[in-house]
Design an enzyme around this catalytic site. Structure first.
Site, PDB file in Angstrom:
ATOM      1  CD  GLU A 110      23.854  73.108  96.989  1.00 32.12           C
ATOM      2  OE1 GLU A 110      23.941  72.441  98.052  1.00 32.12           O
ATOM      3  OE2 GLU A 110      24.692  73.032  96.072  1.00 32.12           O
ATOM      4  CG  HIS A 153      23.867  67.134 100.782  1.00 32.18           C
ATOM      5  ND1 HIS A 153      24.121  68.406 101.250  1.00 32.18           N
ATOM      6  CD2 HIS A 153      24.218  67.140  99.456  1.00 32.18           C
ATOM      7  CE1 HIS A 153      24.598  69.155 100.264  1.00 32.18           C
ATOM      8  NE2 HIS A 153      24.669  68.422  99.164  1.00 32.18           N
ATOM      9  NE  ARG A 159      32.134  67.134 101.677  1.00 32.79           N
ATOM     10  CZ  ARG A 159      31.600  67.391 100.483  1.00 32.79           C
ATOM     11  NH1 ARG A 159      30.880  68.487 100.319  1.00 32.79           N
ATOM     12  NH2 ARG A 159      31.780  66.563  99.476  1.00 32.79           N
ATOM     13  CG  ASP A 182      31.622  72.058  95.676  1.00 34.59           C
ATOM     14  OD1 ASP A 182      30.635  72.447  96.325  1.00 34.59           O
ATOM     15  OD2 ASP A 182      32.005  70.870  95.656  1.00 34.59           O
ATOM     16  CG  HIS A 186      21.424  69.866  95.646  1.00 36.32           C
ATOM     17  ND1 HIS A 186      22.011  70.091  94.420  1.00 36.32           N
ATOM     18  CD2 HIS A 186      22.441  69.599  96.508  1.00 36.32           C
ATOM     19  CE1 HIS A 186      23.322  69.962  94.535  1.00 36.32           C
ATOM     20  NE2 HIS A 186      23.617  69.686  95.793  1.00 36.32           N
TER      21      HIS A 186
END
Length: 347
Positions: A313, A111, A86, A249, A185
């Site tokens: 990632e 993204h 973000r 996350d 991803h």
């Protein structure tokens, strides 16, 4: 070593989508679509002598293009660009000029915006069998795409070695100063039967992680993992002391010299014995345990549910374009962006 290029029968704006299969001498086979450079399958021969696919996805390209999938879109196996994660308020400034981007995540840009690199058809520049099975893709992102400045020429190659290493090498150049932060991803599951990954063992070489606001946007504050459930330095099962409703996350700052290619994480399924090591030149890794995953009709008709996969990632610091203390994500004319990430499977 073997490389094959097969038309899928589907096209984007009249251009064919192809599947590229890379196969090494041990029987490992990786299939990649030139649509979004999606890693469609990563198939190894496990300790029982059976084929095992360690990434989530669909049997054919059709699944990735379906309205049902795109309505709750998890970015299965795709490249992420121009900017991973973000960007706060969907804006940034370079050299005094402010750029307002496409906003697609609660006021932030996620993204790459509404249609990032994951939904683009990439050129197939080269396939080769020596020294390893490989394919090189490229994509030209025009000035103003998703409101990012500059024409960005991006190249991404995949190379499969006999050591079951899938090497991803990124390169990019621009004609105008711009923001760049690329990643991939893929959703991994190392169990032969699939299902919840809470029992996977995970280790990550990171002493700090990045604070996020309520919209999962990085604030600029670095927090210690010590004394928290974020501490994976010595390894533990993913579900050992997580929040069972949210999982992970989070972006972890790797304990490594900037730019060096070193081990970022290692994940093992105790039952199958498969181990996935991730090496990278990047300074951080975002660890995601797929809390939003709700996909019908995956491979062999599987239903994918929350926590059925994990993602590692590798990238630069999310929102780093707006945080001066973070490593720069500004790419200027005359400079070349480089990144290398390796997924290594140990059987």
């Amino acid at each position: 070593m073997n490389v094959t290029k097969t038309p899928t029968g589907k096209s984007i704006n009249g251009a064919e989508i192809y599947a590229i299969d890379l196969e090494n001498n041990t029987g490992t086979k990786v299939r990649i679509f030139n649509y979004g450079t999606i890693i469609n399958s990563f198939e190894i021969i496990n300790k029982d002598g059976k084929k095992q696919d360690i990434v989530l996805g669909f049997d054919t390209i059709d699944g990735y293009l379906s309205d049902a999938y795109l309505a709750n879109y998890p970015y299965f196996g795709a490249i992420i660009g121009r900017y991973a994660n973000r960007i706060a308020n969907g804006s940034f400034s370079i050299d005094g000029t402010k750029y307002e981007l496409s906003k697609n995540a609660g006021g932030a840009t996620l993204h790459g915006g509404t249609e990032g690199f994951d939904k683009k058809l990439w050129n197939i520049d080269q396939v080769a069998t020596e020294p390893h099975a490989s394919v090189t893709f490229s994509y030209t992102s025009p000035d103003g795409e998703e409101q990012f400045p500059g024409t960005l020429e991006t190249q991404l190659s995949f190379e499969l070695t006999d050591h079951n290493e899938l090497i991803l090498s990124y390169q990019a150049e621009t004609d105008l100063a711009t923001a760049v932060n690329l990643t991939h991803h893929s959703y991994f599951n190392l169990s032969a039967e699939g299902g919840n990954i809470a029992g996977h063992l995970h280790r990550m070489n990171a002493s700090r992680y990045l604070e996020q606001d309520d919209n999962f946007t990085v604030t600029g504050n670095l927090l210690p993992v010590e004394g928290s459930h974020h501490d994976f330095r010595l390894g533990k099962t993913i579900g050992e002391n997580w929040d069972a409703e949210t999982g992970y996350d989070q972006t972890y700052v790797l304990d490594k010299p900037y730019g060096d290619l070193t081990l970022a994480s290692e994940t093992t399924d105790p039952v199958s014995g498969l181990r996935l090591q991730v090496y990278t030149t990047e300074p951080v890794a975002h660890f995601y345990t797929a809390k939003h995953l709700e996909v019908q009709n995956g491979k062999k008709g599987q239903e994918y549910r929350p926590f059925d996969a994990f993602c590692v990632e590798t990238q630069h610091h999310p929102n780093g374009i707006n945080i001066a203390d973070f490593p720069s994500t500004v790419l200027k004319p005359g400079q070349t962006y480089y990144q290398t990430t390796i997924y290594k499977v140990i059987i």
